[in-house]
Design an enzyme around this catalytic site. Structure first.
Site, PDB file in Angstrom:
ATOM      1  N   GLU A  51       0.842  -1.199   0.000  1.00  0.00           N
ATOM      2  CA  GLU A  51       0.000   0.000   0.000  1.00  0.00           C
ATOM      3  C   GLU A  51       0.877   1.249   0.000  1.00  0.00           C
ATOM      4  OE1 GLU A  51      -2.376   0.234   3.552  1.00  0.00           O
ATOM      5  OE2 GLU A  51      -3.038   2.281   3.135  1.00  0.00           O
TER       6      GLU A  51
ATOM      7  N   ASP B  80      -1.181  -1.131   5.657  1.00  0.00           N
ATOM      8  CA  ASP B  80      -1.088  -0.578   7.010  1.00  0.00           C
ATOM      9  C   ASP B  80      -2.111  -1.236   7.935  1.00  0.00           C
ATOM     10  OD1 ASP B  80       0.865   1.185   6.287  1.00  0.00           O
ATOM     11  OD2 ASP B  80      -0.518   2.830   5.847  1.00  0.00           O
TER      12      ASP B  80
ATOM     13  N   ASP C 150      -4.490  -0.177   9.677  1.00  0.00           N
ATOM     14  CA  ASP C 150      -5.539   0.779  10.029  1.00  0.00           C
ATOM     15  C   ASP C 150      -6.756   0.510   9.143  1.00  0.00           C
ATOM     16  OD1 ASP C 150      -4.844   1.722   7.570  1.00  0.00           O
ATOM     17  OD2 ASP C 150      -3.963   3.596   8.291  1.00  0.00           O
TER      18      ASP C 150
ATOM     19  N   ASP D 271      -8.030   2.083   6.554  1.00  0.00           N
ATOM     20  CA  ASP D 271      -7.761   2.141   5.122  1.00  0.00           C
ATOM     21  C   ASP D 271      -7.020   0.903   4.644  1.00  0.00           C
ATOM     22  OD1 ASP D 271      -9.025   4.371   4.398  1.00  0.00           O
ATOM     23  OD2 ASP D 271      -7.249   5.685   4.343  1.00  0.00           O
TER      24      ASP D 271
END
Ligand code: 0RA
Length: 650
Positions: A428, A501, A503, A505
């Site tokens: 990402e 990541d 998180d 997203d």
């Protein structure tokens, strides 16, 4: 057992039992797949399979699975009860033989069972060998019998401990998984409930009740409609075109049951089972069904002049667009083939299924002409769209975008070309991509950074999908085509590792990529080639010592150790400095420098990667449809139930 009888009973057969149980405890993975959570849950399935066998034989209609407060599990049925009389060759109770002898599984008398389920089919003695303790109660002939075991060994002979109603019979098995064997001994209700639900759909005469006494959950699965209800459940969040079509019959001693319906989806969803085992790689029953579907609809359409205006020919794929189907066959001696041994090989089953489906589906279409017309119209549209997509793909191909002679510019490829030894990290963002490129071992690790989100393929048509830049980049890097063209053998990498990541997203991007793989490169997932990288959440530093923690538990353990050694007493807050100890939380991959990324997440010697598997194809389909499909409400519910990052992001 007294010492005397113990000695008398210690014969050759006991030595074999000993060796058998020892073998199981020495190499548990050979018997149950692995010793992680998956293998642990397999224990319950193994015991339940025996109760299902009793149901298939016509003697049982209820199964109760209970997660007890002490961490043990009870599986109870109302079958005939395991026989308790003395086994002539073994010279002890048949019950003891079933519970302690490998492969006795209860099936020493083949005539008493028509078919039997269970993927490994290793028998309850394996569960016993891998349990700290096991207790079995048998109700039979008005009496209650009991035996108890420790790591597979009987503690005493089978004994009668009471009376029961004459009419009552059944088996109740309780076991405590052995912490010396398994990496975790905590059962998860959801995982077990998923399989129990599936079994209840596949065996409509059986009621399965599952209860979790620790968490206080309870489900009662009983589906009178069997497979018809199963397809409705699978398509719960889809728009269906007609009521399910149901085919049931038996030919050549092989019972066949199929339910299917068409939806407005673009891909097909066919789930096939042999003896209650999900045959993820398909096989002869599936090809029989596909062939019959094409043959029946083609001849029906021709006979009724339904395709005379169509400019394109209908192919098998067109008859499967938007199709949801469940196929369940019971085969007496199934031959399993393929990578994961989930492909039915018995060649005779193809014609059995084909003949039956052709007969019954033709009949159905004669009786339901409006449904027939609707389906054919849809298939014609699918053929036209397929033709349009082919043109779009040709166009793209001509521009060489999907051609692996022209690898995407963003790809940092590896030097080794043998896919046996190579892996690609799909990363990402450009900044993490940069660190990964510098940190990697360029001989066998390729890096492909993605910019932002890829298209949600669950909601898009093939030609739109082929226009999406990130999808083009992934597809040409892997180099094995896409969708119906996908040729897994051509994949340029042995492992595909998704690195995002930790998180919201990141997890969204990961789901989008997985959805894409699941729908358009499914074999990658089926053959276990897709992985999820596990970057650490924390770096904890004390003096020159640096440690990484991948979750809160690990963080606390490390702090505990530092504290014990250093005598400091602080809190675990971010950026807290308890005497010389510092904790930093990684908010994204980009915060790690190349060396850290290599050390923590990419070095095969030290990293952990999660392999993406399909425990149950039907539930995988349902999850992707829920997360990525049209309906909003079920998505919200799913996310609320499973949200992991809720408190990470604030
Ligand atoms: C051996 C023979 C028979 C039944 C069983 C085993 C049996 C095993 C399990 C395991 C869990 N529940 C079970 N129920 C039955 C046939 C018995 C007969 O012929 O009476």
């Amino acid at each position: 057992m007294t010492k005397e009888t113990a000695q008398k009973n210690y014969t050759a057969s006991n030595i074999n039992v000993l060796k058998g149980l020892e073998a199981v405890r020495k190499r548990p993975a050979m018997y149950i797949g692995d010793i992680s959570s998956r293998g642990l849950h397999h224990l319950v399935n193994e015991v339940v399979d025996n109760s299902i066998d009793e149901a298939l034989a016509g003697y049982n209609d209820i199964i109760m699975v209970t997660l007890n407060e002490d961490g043990s599990v009870t599986v109870e049925d109302r079958g005939r009860g395991i026989p308790i009389d003395i086994h002539p060759e073994e010279n002890r109770s048949a019950l003891e033989v079933v519970m302690t002898v490998l492969h006795a599984g209860g099936k020493f008398d083949k005539s008493s069972y028509k078919v039997s389920g269970g993927l490994h089919g290793v028998g309850v003695s394996v569960v016993n060998a891998l349990s700290e303790w096991m207790k079995v109660e048998v109700r039979r002939g008005g009496k209650l019998y009991y035996q108890e075991y420790s790591r597979g060994f009987p503690k005493e002979d089978v004994k009668e401990i009471g009376k029961t109603d004459k009419e009552e019979s059944g088996t109740r098995i309780t076991f405590m998984p052995d912490g010396e064997i398994f990496t975790t001994t905590k059962f998860k209700f959801d995982i077990l409930a998923e399989r129990m639900r599936e079994l209840a759909y596949l065996n409509r005469n059986v009621t399965i009740i599952i209860e979790d006494k620790i968490e206080g959950y309870k489900e009662n699965f009983h589906f009178k409609g069997g497979l018809i209800e199963f397809v409705k459940y699978i398509d719960e969040n889809r728009t269906v075109m007609h009521k399910p079509i149901y085919i049931e019959g038996e030919k050549d001693n092989t019972p066949v049951e199929i339910a299917f319906e068409y939806t407005n989806a673009y891909s097909d969803n066919i789930f096939s089972y042999v003896n209650n085992i999900n045959t993820q790689e398909g096989g002869t029953h599936l090809s029989g069904f596909k062939t019959a579907l094409t043959r029946t609809f083609n001849s029906y359409a021709a006979k009724n002049n339904l395709i005379k205006n169509s400019k394109v020919n209908l192919t098998g794929d067109d008859f499967r667009e938007g199709l949801t189907a469940v196929i369940s066959v019971k085969v007496i001696e199934p031959q399993f083939e393929g990578q994961t041994k989930t492909k039915l090989g018995n060649s005779e089953v193809k014609s059995t299924v084909e003949t039956l489906v052709f007969e019954k589906l033709s009949e159905f279409l004669e009786e339901n002409p409006s449904i027939g017309k609707k389906i054919i119209d849809k298939c014609v549209k699918a053929a036209e769209a397929r033709e349009a997509a082919r043109k779009a793909r040709d166009l793209v191909r001509r521009k060489n975008v999907l051609d692996n002679m022209h690898l995407p510019g963003k790809l940092a490829d590896c030097s080794i070309t043998d896919p046996e030894h190579t892996e690609i990290y799909i990363v990402e963002g450009d900044s993490a991509g940069g660190s990964a490129k510098q940190g990697r071992d360029r001989r066998f690790q390729a890096i492909l950074p993605l910019k932002g989100k890829i298209l949600n393929v669950e909601k898009a048509k093939m030609n739109k999908i082929l226009e999406n830049n990130e999808i083009k980049v992934i597809t040409s890097a892997i180099g094995a085509g896409i969708g119906v063209d996908f040729a897994p053998d051509k994949a340029r990498y042995g492992k595909i590792i998704i690195m995002t990541d930790a998180d919201v997203d990141g997890s969204h991007i990961r789901t989008l990529i997985l959805t894409f793989f699941y729908r358009y490169m499914k074999e990658l997932i089926e053959t276990g080639r897709v992985f999820i990288a596990q970057p650490p959440l924390y770096k904890i530093k004390k003096g020159r010592e640096e440690l990484y923690a991948y979750n809160d538990d690990e963080r606390d353990k490390i702090l505990e150790r530092f504290r014990a050694n250093g005598g400091s007493k602080g809190k675990n807050d971010d950026n807290n400095m308890p005497k010389g100890v510092s904790i930093s939380r990684y908010k994204g991959l980009g915060e790690m420098n190349p060396e850290q990324l290599w050390e923590t997440t990419m070095n095969p010697e030290t990293r952990t990667v999660l392999q993406v598997g399909l425990d149950s194809a039907a539930s995988a389909d349902k999850i992707f449809e829920t997360l990525m499909g049209d309906a909003v409400e079920p998505r919200r519910n799913f996310i609320e139930k499973h949200a992991k990052y809720a408190n990470l992001d604030v």
